[in-house]
Design a protein around this motif. Structure first.
Motif, short mmCIF file in Angstrom:
data_model
loop_
_atom_site.label_atom_id
_atom_site.label_comp_id
_atom_site.label_asym_id
_atom_site.label_seq_id
_atom_site.Cartn_x
_atom_site.Cartn_y
_atom_site.Cartn_z
N SER A 1 -8.41 4.94 2.70
CA SER A 1 -7.94 3.64 3.18
C SER A 1 -9.02 2.91 3.97
O SER A 1 -8.89 1.72 4.23
CB SER A 1 -6.69 3.81 4.04
OG SER A 1 -6.99 4.58 5.18
N GLU B 1 0.85 5.05 0.78
CA GLU B 1 0.11 6.14 1.39
C GLU B 1 0.58 7.47 0.82
O GLU B 1 1.70 7.61 0.36
CB GLU B 1 0.32 6.14 2.91
CG GLU B 1 -0.31 4.95 3.60
CD GLU B 1 -0.18 5.02 5.11
OE1 GLU B 1 0.51 5.92 5.62
OE2 GLU B 1 -0.76 4.15 5.76
N VAL C 1 0.84 -1.19 0.00
CA VAL C 1 0.00 0.00 0.00
C VAL C 1 0.88 1.24 0.00
O VAL C 1 1.81 1.34 0.81
CB VAL C 1 -0.93 0.01 1.23
CG1 VAL C 1 -1.77 1.26 1.26
CG2 VAL C 1 -1.81 -1.22 1.24
N ILE D 1 -4.77 6.67 0.05
CA ILE D 1 -3.79 5.78 -0.57
C ILE D 1 -3.90 5.83 -2.09
O ILE D 1 -4.95 6.15 -2.64
CB ILE D 1 -3.93 4.33 -0.06
CG1 ILE D 1 -5.32 3.78 -0.32
CG2 ILE D 1 -3.58 4.24 1.40
CD1 ILE D 1 -5.47 2.32 0.06
N LYS E 1 -4.12 4.16 -5.64
CA LYS E 1 -4.67 2.93 -6.19
C LYS E 1 -4.58 2.97 -7.70
O LYS E 1 -4.27 4.00 -8.28
CB LYS E 1 -6.14 2.76 -5.77
CG LYS E 1 -6.34 2.63 -4.27
CD LYS E 1 -7.79 2.38 -3.96
CE LYS E 1 -8.00 2.11 -2.49
NZ LYS E 1 -9.37 1.66 -2.22
#
Length: 116
Positions: A64, A37, A35, A50, A52
């Motif tokens: 998130s 951030e 992930v 986050i 994506k």
């Protein structure tokens, strides 16, 4: 370190991108998402935002806390805070675009590099 067997996790590439996997496969099938951030926080619930990827590989930003919070934006979150409501400002339109607050009831915006 793998939670189940204690070995050092390795980065692998699959059809959904990069992920962490235990090298002890097939005995240990532990995997984890990687992930990334960002600097900001969600204007709806306050959780971290986050990075994506969409189905077509385009980057977008989401909360998130999904699926409890369904915040999503194409605009890049910044470290700057909105002077009106205190939420994260998002950069819209590239380097020479505008900074906007995406909180539904705020509506603040200003040019990038301009004063508050």
């Amino acid at each position: 370190v793998c939670d189940q067997c204690g070995r050092n996790m390795v980065i692998k590439i699959g059809r959904f991108g990069r992920f962490l996997a235990c090298p002890g496969f097939p005995e240990c099938k532990n995997t984890k998402k990687i992930v990334q951030e960002t600097a900001g926080s969600c204007p709806l619930c306050g959780e971290k935002i986050i990075l994506k990827k969409s189905k077509r590989g385009r980057s977008f930003y989401g909360c998130s806390a999904y699926p409890d919070c369904n915040f999503m934006t194409w605009n890049v979150p910044t470290e700057e805070k909105c002077p009106q409501c205190g939420c994260t400002l998002f950069q819209k339109g590239g380097k020479s675009g505008t900074l906007v607050c995406e909180k539904p009831d705020c509506g603040y915006s200003r040019p990038v590099g301009g004063g508050a």
